[in-house]
Design a protein around this motif. Structure first.
Motif, PDB file in Angstrom:
ATOM      1  N   TYR A  58      21.741   7.071  29.674  1.00 13.35           N
ATOM      2  CA  TYR A  58      22.557   5.856  29.612  1.00 13.35           C
ATOM      3  C   TYR A  58      22.133   4.801  30.627  1.00 13.35           C
ATOM      4  CZ  TYR A  58      24.995   8.154  33.529  1.00 13.35           C
ATOM      5  OH  TYR A  58      25.304   8.782  34.715  1.00 13.35           O
ATOM      6  N   ASN A  60      19.624   2.577  30.982  1.00 15.96           N
ATOM      7  CA  ASN A  60      19.295   1.223  30.535  1.00 15.96           C
ATOM      8  C   ASN A  60      20.478   0.520  29.878  1.00 15.96           C
ATOM      9  OD1 ASN A  60      16.337   0.692  31.096  1.00 15.96           O
ATOM     10  ND2 ASN A  60      16.177   2.662  30.067  1.00 15.96           N
ATOM     11  N   LEU A  61      21.360   1.276  29.225  1.00 17.66           N
ATOM     12  CA  LEU A  61      22.564   0.665  28.665  1.00 17.66           C
ATOM     13  C   LEU A  61      23.471   0.133  29.773  1.00 17.66           C
ATOM     14  CD1 LEU A  61      23.534   3.089  25.744  1.00 17.66           C
ATOM     15  CD2 LEU A  61      22.689   0.744  25.565  1.00 17.66           C
ATOM     16  N   GLU A  64      21.741  -2.923  31.266  1.00 21.75           N
ATOM     17  CA  GLU A  64      21.853  -4.033  30.320  1.00 21.75           C
ATOM     18  C   GLU A  64      23.207  -4.718  30.422  1.00 21.75           C
ATOM     19  OE1 GLU A  64      22.790  -3.726  25.846  1.00 21.75           O
ATOM     20  OE2 GLU A  64      20.596  -3.835  25.907  1.00 21.75           O
ATOM     21  N   VAL A 304      11.414   6.180  29.021  1.00 22.41           N
ATOM     22  CA  VAL A 304      12.842   5.946  28.778  1.00 22.41           C
ATOM     23  C   VAL A 304      13.083   4.508  28.345  1.00 22.41           C
ATOM     24  CG1 VAL A 304      15.133   5.923  29.832  1.00 22.41           C
ATOM     25  CG2 VAL A 304      13.539   7.779  30.349  1.00 22.41           C
ATOM     26  N   TYR A 308      14.466   3.240  24.592  1.00 19.24           N
ATOM     27  CA  TYR A 308      15.654   2.394  24.453  1.00 19.24           C
ATOM     28  C   TYR A 308      15.350   1.073  23.757  1.00 19.24           C
ATOM     29  CZ  TYR A 308      18.121  -1.659  26.431  1.00 19.24           C
ATOM     30  OH  TYR A 308      18.710  -2.879  26.614  1.00 19.24           O
ATOM     31  N   THR A 309      14.130   0.546  23.927  1.00 19.98           N
ATOM     32  CA  THR A 309      13.756  -0.790  23.452  1.00 19.98           C
ATOM     33  C   THR A 309      13.725  -0.863  21.925  1.00 19.98           C
ATOM     34  OG1 THR A 309      12.454  -1.176  25.456  1.00 19.98           O
ATOM     35  CG2 THR A 309      11.919  -2.529  23.548  1.00 19.98           C
ATOM     36  N   SER A 319      19.025   6.296  20.476  1.00 25.42           N
ATOM     37  CA  SER A 319      20.358   6.246  21.076  1.00 25.42           C
ATOM     38  C   SER A 319      20.375   7.066  22.359  1.00 25.42           C
ATOM     39  CB  SER A 319      21.388   6.801  20.094  1.00 25.42           C
ATOM     40  OG  SER A 319      21.164   8.190  19.885  1.00 25.42           O
ATOM     41  N   PRO A 320      21.420   6.904  23.211  1.00 27.83           N
ATOM     42  CA  PRO A 320      21.498   7.713  24.438  1.00 27.83           C
ATOM     43  C   PRO A 320      21.441   9.216  24.179  1.00 27.83           C
ATOM     44  CG  PRO A 320      23.031   5.894  24.589  1.00 27.83           C
ATOM     45  CD  PRO A 320      22.465   5.865  23.192  1.00 27.83           C
ATOM     46  N   ILE A 323      17.873  10.096  23.370  1.00 23.53           N
ATOM     47  CA  ILE A 323      17.062  10.071  24.591  1.00 23.53           C
ATOM     48  C   ILE A 323      17.336  11.316  25.425  1.00 23.53           C
ATOM     49  CG2 ILE A 323      16.630   8.842  26.757  1.00 23.53           C
ATOM     50  CD1 ILE A 323      17.282   6.242  25.278  1.00 23.53           C
ATOM     51  N   MET A 389      19.768   0.694  17.086  1.00 21.16           N
ATOM     52  CA  MET A 389      19.371   2.101  17.185  1.00 21.16           C
ATOM     53  C   MET A 389      19.546   2.803  15.842  1.00 21.16           C
ATOM     54  SD  MET A 389      21.131   2.914  20.849  1.00 21.16           S
ATOM     55  CE  MET A 389      20.683   1.940  22.300  1.00 21.16           C
TER      56      MET A 389
END
Length: 494
Positions: A58, A60-61, A64, A304, A308-309, A319-320, A323, A389
């Motif tokens: 989570y 990068n979420l 962000e 990672v 996510y990108t 998705s998390p 990942i 995603m």
């Protein structure tokens, strides 16, 4: 170190026609490891990668949201946060190493695990990007105790069994990479995943608090182990007498007795940093440790970020939870590979395996654009889970698995570098400092690596340079240089 005195040892008679030593030296039998203490230090080590990797799914979420960024541009901010952690780890590594060489290993490990627990909880409560930066810096400071943990493993083992002790130590780290991402990917945002269970408003205000609490509980357990179960191994602070093992040697008769020889000065008085750095082979080991740290930190950060990108920017749009599963599978592969490490080290030698592992990083970065290419080809046939995603196809998971497998081959070098550091450090009293310098080199590289790699990824993706893969050129050059540096160890050793 032991000396053998026979009950009826005759006077030595000089005979120049006979060799003083046997023509062929018998292979030494491995001494047994102290199982209880090894289990304790392994359990303590396990908690560190759990605390560090549970944030990956989570991360990068969260960045962000707090930095108000989007897509690949999040890489600028996530790389900065990763570097804040690495800067603190880098600056504290030598400090913790010197303290452990003077005050003992146990106090350092106790403080480090307690601090890790505290700042893991505070990370789940962070509500601004500056708060995340400060938290990562302070957490990195307490993460610098890894050199002291390395030293305990080195002092509990010897040259006859270290090919078992260090790979097992690294397997424990790999297990942490399995457990941590599963915790983060499974329990992130519980109010959204299980709205009927997590009804308290706190879980909506702090969506990532639950995985942090679970990880912190594991770190508290490690602190308790350090306080009540771990024995001091620093020679000058050791309360219990080290084990003495009888070595089978044809030079001595069956009636030989064993006499303990006191530790040497090198075992009791640590060398200065200048003295350690004056040893050419140690300089090569430290440089290789830095190159390895750069490759490993860049890969973890960029993979990672790439996962996510969005696909349109050269990413994988996972998705998390996906990942988390990918990173966990990476840890599982590491465990399988490292189970074979003792056999591989005995078959190909420490330096042979280290050279191979460093070359694997070149292959890893070369394969990453292939995974992106496969994802883009499969995107038309795969529905989106949300706006960005989607569920990855079998072909995509196969390409991802290839990249992750190659990276785990490269990560074999992390356990080997500990053996190389121990083998070339003169005296156990300097081992904490030597491990600290080696970790310092890794941390310095890890300080620069995430920011540079993630920024290059964001710049390449946003400007579509070399199809969005300009960052790959940098990583191929870096990993190739690391492989060259690793070969310098053999030059100075031989």
């Amino acid at each position: 170190m032991t000396a053998h005195l026979g009950p009826d040892t005759p006077a030595l008679v000089s005979d120049e026609s006979e060799p003083l030593l046997p023509q062929q030296k018998q292979k030494r039998k491995a001494n047994p490891l102290p199982k209880l203490q090894m289990a304790v230090i392994y359990a303590i080590k396990l908690t560190l990668p759990i605390a560090n990797t549970q944030t990956i799914p989570y991360y990068n979420l969260l960045i962000e949201k707090l930095a108000a960024s989007e897509g690949a541009e999040t890489g600028y901010y996530s790389g900065l946060a990763h570097s804040a952690f690495s800067v603190a780890q880098f600056t504290s590594m030598f400090f913790w190493g010197r303290v452990s060489d003077s005050k003992g290993r146990v106090p350092v490990i106790l403080l480090g695990t307690a601090g890790t627990a505290l700042f893991t909880v505070l990370f789940g409560l962070a509500q601004t990007f500056p708060a995340v930066l400060l938290n990562r810096f302070l957490a990195g400071f307490f993460f610098g105790i890894t050199g002291a943990i390395h030293s305990v493993v080195g002092e509990l083992s010897d040259e006859t069994n270290q090919s078992t002790a260090f790979p097992l130590y690294d397997i424990v780290s790999a297990l942490g990479f399995v457990i941590g991402p599963l915790i983060g990917g499974t329990f992130a945002d519980p109010a959204k995943e299980w709205p009927d269970v997590f009804t308290n408003p706190i879980w909506k205000s702090y969506p990532y608090l639950l995985p942090c609490l679970l990880s912190a509980a594991v770190s508290v357990f490690a602190a308790l182990l350090a306080q009540f179960a771990l024995e001091e191994t620093l020679p000058s602070k050791r309360k219990t007498k080290p084990h003495t093992f009888i070595e089978e040697d044809p030079l001595f008769d069956a009636g030989a007795t064993v006499v303990d020889i006191p530790p040497t000065l090198a075992d009791l008085q640590p060398l200065s940093i200048k003295e350690l750095l004056s040893i050419p082979v140690l300089r090569a080991v430290f440089a290789s440790s830095g190159a390895l740290g750069l490759a490993g930190s860049c890969f973890t950060n960029v993979f990672v970020l790439m996962a996510y990108t969005p696909l349109s920017q050269g990413g994988l749009a996972l998705s998390p939870s996906q990942i988390g599963r990918a990173i966990s599978s990476m840890g599982a592969v590491s465990i399988v590979l490292k189970l074979f490490m003792p056999v591989l080290l005995r078959r190909f030698g420490t330096l042979g395996m280290f050279d191979f592992a460093m070359l694997a990083w070149v292959a890893t970065f070369a394969a990453m654009p292939f995974a992106s290419f496969v994802a883009q080809r499969a995107s038309a046939a795969t529905p989106l889970v949300n706006s960005t995603m989607r569920e990855a196809s079998v072909e995509e998971w196969t390409a991802i698995a290839l990249v992750l497998f190659l990276s785990r081959l490269g990560c074999l070098a992390f356990s080997i570098i500990m053996i190389l550091t121990k083998d070339h450090t003169p005296g156990s009293a300097s081992l904490g400092t030597a491990n600290g310098i080696a970790e310092l080199a890794q941390s310095l590289a890890s300080t620069v690596g995430p920011t540079v790699a993630s920024s290059l990824f964001a710049f390449s993706a946003s400007k579509h340079l070399l199809g969005g893969h300009l960052w790959v050129v940098f990583m191929l050059l870096e990993s190739g240089f690391g492989s060259w540096v690793a070969r310098r160890i053999r030059k100075y050793r031989d």
